[in-house]
Enzyme design. Structure first.
Site, PDB file in Angstrom:
ATOM      1  N   GLY A   1     -19.628  -4.132   5.188  1.00 56.24           N
ATOM      2  CA  GLY A   1     -18.243  -4.568   5.285  1.00 56.24           C
ATOM      3  C   GLY A   1     -17.734  -3.702   4.474  1.00 56.24           C
ATOM      4  O   GLY A   1     -18.065  -2.767   3.796  1.00 56.24           O
ATOM      5  N   PRO A   2     -16.299  -3.624   4.670  1.00 56.95           N
ATOM      6  CA  PRO A   2     -15.538  -2.722   3.845  1.00 56.95           C
ATOM      7  C   PRO A   2     -15.521  -2.690   2.541  1.00 56.95           C
ATOM      8  O   PRO A   2     -15.886  -3.879   1.815  1.00 56.95           O
ATOM      9  CB  PRO A   2     -13.766  -3.092   4.255  1.00 56.95           C
ATOM     10  CG  PRO A   2     -14.163  -3.891   5.358  1.00 56.95           C
ATOM     11  CD  PRO A   2     -15.170  -4.480   5.297  1.00 56.95           C
ATOM     12  N   GLY A  57     -15.140  -4.121  -1.281  1.00 51.88           N
ATOM     13  CA  GLY A  57     -14.051  -5.246  -2.033  1.00 51.88           C
ATOM     14  C   GLY A  57     -14.263  -6.642  -1.158  1.00 51.88           C
ATOM     15  O   GLY A  57     -13.630  -7.439  -1.444  1.00 51.88           O
ATOM     16  N   THR A  58     -14.957  -6.592  -0.048  1.00 50.77           N
ATOM     17  CA  THR A  58     -15.054  -7.934   0.650  1.00 50.77           C
ATOM     18  C   THR A  58     -16.242  -8.857  -0.007  1.00 50.77           C
ATOM     19  O   THR A  58     -16.275 -10.010   0.451  1.00 50.77           O
ATOM     20  CB  THR A  58     -15.493  -7.705   2.110  1.00 50.77           C
ATOM     21  OG1 THR A  58     -16.616  -6.651   2.009  1.00 50.77           O
ATOM     22  CG2 THR A  58     -14.308  -6.917   2.825  1.00 50.77           C
ATOM     23  N   GLY A  59     -16.790  -8.595  -1.013  1.00 51.90           N
ATOM     24  CA  GLY A  59     -17.835  -9.400  -1.574  1.00 51.90           C
ATOM     25  C   GLY A  59     -19.405  -9.180  -1.245  1.00 51.90           C
ATOM     26  O   GLY A  59     -20.201 -10.341  -1.501  1.00 51.90           O
ATOM     27  N   HIS A  81      18.933   3.496   4.404  1.00 48.81           N
ATOM     28  CA  HIS A  81      17.448   3.576   5.173  1.00 48.81           C
ATOM     29  C   HIS A  81      16.831   2.321   5.196  1.00 48.81           C
ATOM     30  O   HIS A  81      16.335   1.840   6.286  1.00 48.81           O
ATOM     31  CB  HIS A  81      16.915   4.608   4.240  1.00 48.81           C
ATOM     32  CG  HIS A  81      15.568   4.913   4.806  1.00 48.81           C
ATOM     33  ND1 HIS A  81      15.207   6.218   5.211  1.00 48.81           N
ATOM     34  CD2 HIS A  81      14.353   4.197   4.859  1.00 48.81           C
ATOM     35  CE1 HIS A  81      13.904   6.102   5.922  1.00 48.81           C
ATOM     36  NE2 HIS A  81      13.325   5.105   5.365  1.00 48.81           N
ATOM     37  N   GLU A  82      16.764   1.408   4.199  1.00 47.61           N
ATOM     38  CA  GLU A  82      16.042   0.390   4.190  1.00 47.61           C
ATOM     39  C   GLU A  82      16.672  -0.718   4.927  1.00 47.61           C
ATOM     40  O   GLU A  82      15.982  -1.510   5.687  1.00 47.61           O
ATOM     41  CB  GLU A  82      15.909  -0.303   2.691  1.00 47.61           C
ATOM     42  CG  GLU A  82      14.916   0.765   1.706  1.00 47.61           C
ATOM     43  CD  GLU A  82      13.772   0.919   2.376  1.00 47.61           C
ATOM     44  OE1 GLU A  82      12.972   0.251   3.165  1.00 47.61           O
ATOM     45  OE2 GLU A  82      13.067   2.179   2.077  1.00 47.61           O
ATOM     46  N   HIS A 107      15.743  -0.128   8.454  1.00 48.74           N
ATOM     47  CA  HIS A 107      14.461  -0.500   8.992  1.00 48.74           C
ATOM     48  C   HIS A 107      14.711  -2.179   9.209  1.00 48.74           C
ATOM     49  O   HIS A 107      13.967  -2.669  10.005  1.00 48.74           O
ATOM     50  CB  HIS A 107      13.356  -0.407   7.626  1.00 48.74           C
ATOM     51  CG  HIS A 107      12.948   0.923   7.571  1.00 48.74           C
ATOM     52  ND1 HIS A 107      12.211   1.600   8.648  1.00 48.74           N
ATOM     53  CD2 HIS A 107      12.818   1.720   6.636  1.00 48.74           C
ATOM     54  CE1 HIS A 107      12.028   2.778   8.257  1.00 48.74           C
ATOM     55  NE2 HIS A 107      12.283   2.992   7.260  1.00 48.74           N
ATOM     56  N   ASP A 126       7.587   7.809   7.327  1.00 46.20           N
ATOM     57  CA  ASP A 126       8.000   6.951   8.478  1.00 46.20           C
ATOM     58  C   ASP A 126       7.464   7.861   9.867  1.00 46.20           C
ATOM     59  O   ASP A 126       6.849   7.402  10.722  1.00 46.20           O
ATOM     60  CB  ASP A 126       9.176   6.409   8.353  1.00 46.20           C
ATOM     61  CG  ASP A 126       9.596   5.695   7.440  1.00 46.20           C
ATOM     62  OD1 ASP A 126       8.654   4.908   6.793  1.00 46.20           O
ATOM     63  OD2 ASP A 126      10.925   5.640   6.686  1.00 46.20           O
TER      64      ASP A 126
END
Length: 610
Positions: free
Chosen positions: A198-199, A201-203, A420-421, A424, A496
């Site tokens: 698993g990635p 930090g997944t436990g 700009h924001e 978006h 972006d």
């Protein structure tokens, strides 16, 4: 076991004490040397009243004059001070008789013994040092695995939220170790190994600790990097020693974290057949499924790079089970938040389900860190409980970084960032296949001068072409807004544009989302197993096809650009209103944004027709 450093410190103090004692014995009694005079001179000084004290030690006389001068003399044998006229009670001279024969004897004895004691202490110290070094050399090939102490920080499956399928697999392992006869009666064999994939930090490590807490068997844990040393053969020796200890304490569990450190594919031509990593891996393979059977030792390994592991390590008989621990979904995130918040006082308005909805892609470690940051913020604010405001702030801090209050923008920069924001947010709000806008802010965080935050309605495992195209238009909304309002663009759109170009190229080369080129995958990723398989990219198409791919990518991006431009042209007044409001308050939440623009139409989800 005594602390070696403490023992060495006591030895050093003992040697220093002996040296100090010898210095005192040899030099401590020596004072100012006395002047040798005749007995007649002493008699004349006594008659003149110049003497303050006379010390008698056998026939030796020590005379101290009133001016502090020290003298020594010898009286004739058989004559007393009275016979010599040196004893008159009315003279005021102090007379003292001592016997230094006994004390001199012991001083001589001590002065003679101390050098031998010092030499003996030095030899003993050197022998112990050599012995400790020999022990270190002899233990160089021994395993450094630690045995879990179930009385300290015990972790159980109740402490692991989410990953229900992984827990079921490991519960069976624990039950097999506790009740082996129940399974052997059915002809079932104990699994040799379980690979947790698993990635980060997944436990994975947390689940291994839970197995240690649940099982009443010895649990040996070690990292894959602890096998490998600069000397060839040490890693294999440590593997043999580890499994020897595990078999001696069977039934037992061995946990190897980050097994990809030693389990990478062999036969790469780098390092040769005597490479230390290959020797260590060969020994692991032999220990797990060699000639010896019925050892009742289960190996649990964890890795986030299963693609680089050797195939011989993953086959049944070695790692019989492969448990995938994925990023938690919204329900699992809620459970994880509840587990990590049990020791934190939450306010009544704290909504963990809302936090779970706002954190797609967060792992268990990310969520634990989020709650910790919220608790720290509540403490800094002098609060008694953690409220929803602290949780929201912690989400933004973990995802984007802390607020850069020291980063002062000019009025022009703030205005450009606001438009700009707003661009978006408006494009995303209008398009049907995008997530609702959760927050728009021009407060600088991390590397970004502003941020538009979206709140997914559901967790998605699949992405459609429609969502990709709407996301591209949303990404270009800020770029188009700057161009429309100010007549030119700034460097604020660089990230972006980079992300939009990457998505468009993936649509063409990886996902077959181009009508012109069809459902074909272009390019093949591979690379050295020592540095990751995604580093190198093999080009399996011609220059003419590469030109067509570039044209398709450009066409997709330009279509998104046109879509964003049309939307903002129709809503130019609202764009200005929202940007001005951002300049005034800096942050708009979803409610405030919808008051200015209007409610978003229901998000269109991908429908699969059969």
């Amino acid at each position: 076991m005594k602390n070696p450093s403490r023992r060495n410190g006591l030895t050093t103090l003992l040697i220093l004490a002996l040296i100090a004692a010898s210095i005192y014995v040899i030099f401590g009694e020596q004072g100012e040397p006395a002047t040798e005079v005749s007995i007649t001179t002493v008699q004349q000084q006594f008659a003149a009243g110049e003497i303050a004290k006379i010390t008698v030690d056998g026939t030796a006389l020590s005379v101290e004059l009133k001016d502090g001068t020290l003298e020594s003399s010898t009286r004739p044998a058989g004559e007393t001070l009275k016979d010599l006229g040196l004893s008159d009670p009315n003279s005021g001279v102090e007379v003292e008789a001592i016997d230094s024969a006994g004390s001199d004897f012991w001083l001589n004895v001590i002065a003679g013994i101390i050098p031998f004691v010092l030499i003996a202490a030095f030899l003993i110290y050197m022998m112990r040092q050599a012995q400790s070094h020999n022990q270190g050399a002899m233990s160089f090939g021994q395993s450094r695995a630690t045995v879990s102490d179930k009385t300290k920080n015990k972790t159980t499956f109740a402490d692991v939220a989410g990953a229900n399928e992984a827990k079921e697999e490991l519960v069976e392992i624990v039950d097999f170790l506790k009740n082996p006869k129940k399974y052997t009666a059915m002809g079932a064999k104990i699994p040799k190994g379980v690979m947790l994939v698993g990635p980060p930090g997944t436990g994975k490590t947390l689940l291994a600790r839970a197995v240690a807490g649940e099982a009443n068997v010895p649990f040996f844990s070690i990292s894959g990097s602890e096998f490998v040393e600069m000397f060839v053969g040490v890693g294999a020796s440590r593997v043999r020693d580890l499994f020897k200890k595990a078999k001696r304490n069977a039934p037992s569990i061995v946990f190897v974290d980050e097994i990809d450190a030693v389990g990478r594919q062999r036969g790469t031509g780098m390092g040769g057949g005597h490479d230390e990593r290959e020797q260590t891996l060969n020994q692991i393979l032999t220990e797990m499924d060699g000639f010896e059977t019925g050892t009742n030792v289960i190996v649990i390994a964890a890795t986030n790079r299963p693609d680089v592991l050797d195939p011989a390590l993953l086959r049944p008989g070695r790692f019989d089970r492969r448990v995938v621990i994925d990023v938690p979904d919204i329900g699992e995130r809620t459970e994880i938040l509840k587990v990590h918040s049990h020791n934190k006082p939450l306010a009544k308005d704290a909504d963990l389900e809302k936090v779970a909805r706002q954190t797609p892609g967060f792992t268990g470690a990310d969520l634990e860190n989020l709650l910790n940051e919220a608790a720290i913020l509540a403490t800094k604010r002098g609060l008694k409980t953690v409220s929803q405001a602290e949780l929201e702030h912690a989400i933004e801090k973990v995802a984007l970084g802390p607020e850069k209050k020291s980063r002062v923008l000019t009025d022009d920069e703030k205005k450009i960032t606001a438009f700009h924001e707003a661009g978006h947010a408006i494009v995303s709000h209008v398009l049907p296949h995008t997530d609702p806008v959760h927050k728009v802010s021009i407060v600088s965080r991390g590397m970004a001068l502003g941020v538009t935050w979206y709140l997914p309605v559901i967790d998605r495992r699949l992405e459609s072409e429609s969502r990709f195209r709407d996301e591209l238009a949303s990404l270009l909304g800020g770029h188009v807004s700057e161009e429309m309002v100010f007549g030119e663009v700034t460097t604020g759109s660089s990230s972006d544009l980079e992300r939009a170009s990457k998505i468009a190229r993936a649509m063409v080369t990886k996902f077959g989302m181009s009508e012109r080129l069809g459902p074909v995958i272009f390019g093949k990723s591979h690379g050295s197993i020592f540095i990751g398989k995604d580093l190198m990219h093999e080009r399996d198409y011609s220059e003419q096809m590469a030109s067509k791919i570039d044209d398709e990518v450009r066409k997709i991006v330009e279509t998104a650009y046109t879509t964003a431009k049309n939307i903002l042209a129709k809503n130019k007044a609202k764009l200005k209103k929202i940007a001005e409001k951002l300049l005034e308050v800096e942050t708009l939440d979803s409610t405030e944004f919808e008051k200015l623009f209007g409610a978003k139409k229901a998000t269109v989800e991908m429908q699969i027709k059969i």
